[in-house]
Design a protein around this motif. Structure first.
Motif, PDB file in Angstrom:
ATOM      1  N   ILE A  32       5.011   5.069  -8.769  1.00  0.00           N
ATOM      2  CA  ILE A  32       4.723   3.712  -8.285  1.00  0.00           C
ATOM      3  C   ILE A  32       5.729   3.291  -7.220  1.00  0.00           C
ATOM      4  O   ILE A  32       6.932   3.427  -7.385  1.00  0.00           O
ATOM      5  CB  ILE A  32       4.761   2.690  -9.440  1.00  0.00           C
ATOM      6  N   LEU A  33       5.187   2.756  -6.116  1.00  0.00           N
ATOM      7  CA  LEU A  33       5.991   2.171  -5.036  1.00  0.00           C
ATOM      8  C   LEU A  33       5.779   0.666  -5.029  1.00  0.00           C
ATOM      9  O   LEU A  33       4.702   0.193  -5.403  1.00  0.00           O
ATOM     10  CB  LEU A  33       5.548   2.707  -3.670  1.00  0.00           C
ATOM     11  N   LYS A  55      -0.665   0.176   6.293  1.00  0.00           N
ATOM     12  CA  LYS A  55      -1.537   1.348   6.174  1.00  0.00           C
ATOM     13  C   LYS A  55      -0.725   2.630   6.074  1.00  0.00           C
ATOM     14  O   LYS A  55      -1.094   3.552   5.337  1.00  0.00           O
ATOM     15  CB  LYS A  55      -2.507   1.428   7.342  1.00  0.00           C
ATOM     16  N   ALA A  56       0.385   2.708   6.771  1.00  0.00           N
ATOM     17  CA  ALA A  56       1.242   3.898   6.693  1.00  0.00           C
ATOM     18  C   ALA A  56       1.757   4.105   5.268  1.00  0.00           C
ATOM     19  O   ALA A  56       1.790   5.235   4.768  1.00  0.00           O
ATOM     20  CB  ALA A  56       2.402   3.784   7.679  1.00  0.00           C
ATOM     21  N   VAL A  57       2.139   3.016   4.604  1.00  0.00           N
ATOM     22  CA  VAL A  57       2.605   3.123   3.223  1.00  0.00           C
ATOM     23  C   VAL A  57       1.448   3.530   2.305  1.00  0.00           C
ATOM     24  O   VAL A  57       1.598   4.384   1.425  1.00  0.00           O
ATOM     25  CB  VAL A  57       3.259   1.819   2.721  1.00  0.00           C
ATOM     26  N   HIS A  65       0.079  10.819  -4.261  1.00  0.00           N
ATOM     27  CA  HIS A  65      -0.561  10.485  -5.543  1.00  0.00           C
ATOM     28  C   HIS A  65       0.219   9.398  -6.278  1.00  0.00           C
ATOM     29  O   HIS A  65       0.533   9.511  -7.460  1.00  0.00           O
ATOM     30  CB  HIS A  65      -0.706  11.729  -6.426  1.00  0.00           C
ATOM     31  N   LYS A  66       0.520   8.314  -5.553  1.00  0.00           N
ATOM     32  CA  LYS A  66       1.258   7.196  -6.137  1.00  0.00           C
ATOM     33  C   LYS A  66       0.431   5.913  -6.056  1.00  0.00           C
ATOM     34  O   LYS A  66      -0.502   5.816  -5.279  1.00  0.00           O
ATOM     35  CB  LYS A  66       2.588   6.990  -5.407  1.00  0.00           C
ATOM     36  N   GLU A  89      -3.710   0.365  -5.568  1.00  0.00           N
ATOM     37  CA  GLU A  89      -2.964  -0.768  -6.100  1.00  0.00           C
ATOM     38  C   GLU A  89      -2.694  -0.580  -7.594  1.00  0.00           C
ATOM     39  O   GLU A  89      -3.587  -0.248  -8.371  1.00  0.00           O
ATOM     40  CB  GLU A  89      -3.728  -2.076  -5.895  1.00  0.00           C
ATOM     41  N   PHE A  90      -1.431  -0.779  -7.983  1.00  0.00           N
ATOM     42  CA  PHE A  90      -1.050  -0.685  -9.390  1.00  0.00           C
ATOM     43  C   PHE A  90      -1.543  -1.929 -10.113  1.00  0.00           C
ATOM     44  O   PHE A  90      -1.237  -3.047  -9.694  1.00  0.00           O
ATOM     45  CB  PHE A  90       0.466  -0.551  -9.522  1.00  0.00           C
TER      46      PHE A  90
END
Length: 92
Positions: A32-33, A55-57, A65-66, A89-90
């Motif tokens: 997760i970021l 978008k880059a993130v 795979h985060k 999105e987490f």
């Protein structure tokens, strides 16, 4: 305009090498970021630079795979607007 990657951030510079925008993120857990800051120099706003940085993130998260927690207000707004972002999105 080229988006460059740094440690826990993506950024953009102008033709003379001055930084004009950035997005920063942190590792919350292995998978997760958290996008915690987005900034674009006022004279460059309206050129969709911040959208490209977010978008880059997102692209990085997909490749790695985060999942992402959109913590800053701009990231939250982008995740609400762009349906494709909801896949990373987490929702914890």
């Amino acid at each position: 305009m080229e988006i460059k990657e740094g440690k826990n951030r993506f950024y953009v510079t102008d033709a003379t090498g001055n930084e004009i925008g950035e997005v920063t993120y942190s590792d919350v857990r292995d998978s997760i970021l958290s996008i915690d800051h987005t900034f674009v120099d006022p004279q460059y706003r309206g050129q969709k630079i911040a959208q490209q940085l977010i978008k880059a993130v997102v692209d990085k998260a997909v490749i790695d795979h985060k999942k992402i927690i959109p913590a800053c207000s701009y990231a939250k707004a982008q995740f609400a607007r762009v349906k494709d972002y909801q896949q990373v999105e987490f929702k914890g």
